[in-house]
Design a protein around this motif. Sequence first.
Motif, PDB file in Angstrom:
ATOM      1  N   UNK A   1      -7.694 -14.358 -14.423  1.00 20.02           N
ATOM      2  CA  UNK A   1      -7.122 -14.302 -13.080  1.00 20.02           C
ATOM      3  C   UNK A   1      -7.825 -13.252 -12.238  1.00 20.02           C
ATOM      4  N   UNK A   2      -8.172 -13.630 -11.007  1.00 25.52           N
ATOM      5  CA  UNK A   2      -8.810 -12.686 -10.090  1.00 25.52           C
ATOM      6  C   UNK A   2      -7.722 -11.974  -9.309  1.00 25.52           C
ATOM      7  N   UNK A   3      -7.515 -10.695  -9.595  1.00 25.89           N
ATOM      8  CA  UNK A   3      -6.511  -9.911  -8.877  1.00 25.89           C
ATOM      9  C   UNK A   3      -7.076  -8.535  -8.570  1.00 25.89           C
ATOM     10  N   UNK A   4      -6.675  -7.980  -7.415  1.00 22.44           N
ATOM     11  CA  UNK A   4      -7.183  -6.666  -7.028  1.00 22.44           C
ATOM     12  C   UNK A   4      -6.586  -5.583  -7.918  1.00 22.44           C
ATOM     13  N   UNK A   5      -7.345  -4.493  -8.115  1.00 18.90           N
ATOM     14  CA  UNK A   5      -6.832  -3.415  -8.968  1.00 18.90           C
ATOM     15  C   UNK A   5      -5.741  -2.593  -8.266  1.00 18.90           C
ATOM     16  N   UNK A   6      -4.932  -1.912  -9.061  1.00 20.36           N
ATOM     17  CA  UNK A   6      -3.773  -1.146  -8.567  1.00 20.36           C
ATOM     18  C   UNK A   6      -4.168  -0.201  -7.426  1.00 20.36           C
ATOM     19  N   UNK A   7      -5.253   0.542  -7.626  1.00 13.37           N
ATOM     20  CA  UNK A   7      -5.609   1.570  -6.636  1.00 13.37           C
ATOM     21  C   UNK A   7      -6.034   0.978  -5.288  1.00 13.37           C
ATOM     22  N   UNK A   8      -6.296  -0.347  -5.250  1.00 13.25           N
ATOM     23  CA  UNK A   8      -6.693  -0.950  -3.972  1.00 13.25           C
ATOM     24  C   UNK A   8      -5.485  -1.252  -3.088  1.00 13.25           C
ATOM     25  N   UNK A   9      -4.284  -1.262  -3.688  1.00  8.19           N
ATOM     26  CA  UNK A   9      -3.106  -1.590  -2.853  1.00  8.19           C
ATOM     27  C   UNK A   9      -1.968  -0.577  -2.972  1.00  8.19           C
ATOM     28  N   UNK A  10      -2.202   0.552  -3.657  1.00  3.74           N
ATOM     29  CA  UNK A  10      -1.134   1.542  -3.821  1.00  3.74           C
ATOM     30  C   UNK A  10      -1.609   2.884  -3.289  1.00  3.74           C
ATOM     31  N   UNK A  11      -0.809   3.459  -2.376  1.00  4.02           N
ATOM     32  CA  UNK A  11      -1.178   4.762  -1.810  1.00  4.02           C
ATOM     33  C   UNK A  11       0.001   5.722  -1.963  1.00  4.02           C
TER      34      UNK A  11
ATOM     35  N   UNK B   1       2.569   8.483  -0.480  1.00  4.38           N
ATOM     36  CA  UNK B   1       3.320   8.994   0.676  1.00  4.38           C
ATOM     37  C   UNK B   1       3.232   8.148   1.943  1.00  4.38           C
ATOM     38  N   UNK B   2       2.050   7.679   2.283  1.00  2.00           N
ATOM     39  CA  UNK B   2       1.899   6.909   3.522  1.00  2.00           C
ATOM     40  C   UNK B   2       0.919   5.766   3.305  1.00  2.00           C
ATOM     41  N   UNK B   3       0.984   4.795   4.218  1.00  2.00           N
ATOM     42  CA  UNK B   3       0.064   3.655   4.172  1.00  2.00           C
ATOM     43  C   UNK B   3      -1.386   4.135   4.119  1.00  2.00           C
ATOM     44  N   UNK B   4      -1.658   5.211   4.900  1.00  2.00           N
ATOM     45  CA  UNK B   4      -3.035   5.728   4.931  1.00  2.00           C
ATOM     46  C   UNK B   4      -3.214   6.915   3.985  1.00  2.00           C
ATOM     47  N   UNK B   5      -2.293   7.062   3.031  1.00  2.00           N
ATOM     48  CA  UNK B   5      -2.402   8.153   2.056  1.00  2.00           C
ATOM     49  C   UNK B   5      -3.468   7.873   1.020  1.00  2.00           C
TER      50      UNK B   5
END
Length: 224
Positions: A203-213, A215-219
């Motif tokens: 399965x092609x899925x993005x890694x955790x660090x690509x969608x998890x930040x 404190x903030x969206x831009x954290x």
Amino acid sequence: MDLTDVMRTAFSARAFTSDPISDETLYRILDSARFAPSGANHQGWRVIVVRDASIRRQLADICIPVFRYYRAQDDAGEVPFNPITPTSVSPEVADSTALRYPMLEHFDDPSKVPLVLVVALDLKVVTAFDANQPRIGVISGASIYPFVWNILLAARNEGLGGVLTTFLAHGEKRAQTILGLPNHYAVAAMLPLGKPAKPLSKLRRRPVESFTTIDRFDGPAFDK
Ligand SMILES: Cc1cc2nc3c(=O)[nH]c(=O)nc-3n(C[C@H](O)[C@H](O)[C@H](O)COP(=O)(O)O)c2cc1C
């Protein structure tokens, strides 16, 4: 199967062997899926096991033009049926786009598509905390898709496969009439199920660090 293996390998199967799925197996699948959560535990799901060939044909016939439109938008580089960005693809272009979806063409043949489930949601028992927002609702879906996904995970655990399809919802009124669903039952998903004809590819899925930040969206990205 181990739960992690099930979660990491439940791929979308759209072609099946002719092996039938027994009622006992289907019952087991639904009997596990029913432990899904739903808002206020209302469990507003209904499952229709679609056996009748002419009903299956009618359901597929609703989906075929919808999927042609999906293909045409995808070919044009759009996100199909996007609620924010309207499409630039005309109905004429969509109508002349190749379907490229064999499963829909033989949807009424149980030797090609062993089982079809339609899952509907009783909107009368849904709590939607985002109903006041000036955007498309997403919270209502959370009262049905954990259940739908549980079906697919339980199927995977039985060595079966399927795909979560939603294109039928585009023709919801017609689907409600064909299936005898009351108006307040939303068509949430249609699940073809069977023994996958092809083996799983990774399965092609993005890694955790690509969608998890943090404190903030831009954290900063969350990493281990
Ligand atoms: C909300 C949702 C709607 C979907 N609708 C459709 C659909 O209408 N038709 C279809 O063939 N697949 C549909 N899919 C399946 C996706 O295309 C599939 O999950 C995705 O491409 C990943 O495929 P994979 O798990 O094999 O990698 C849907 C999946 C989700 C989660």
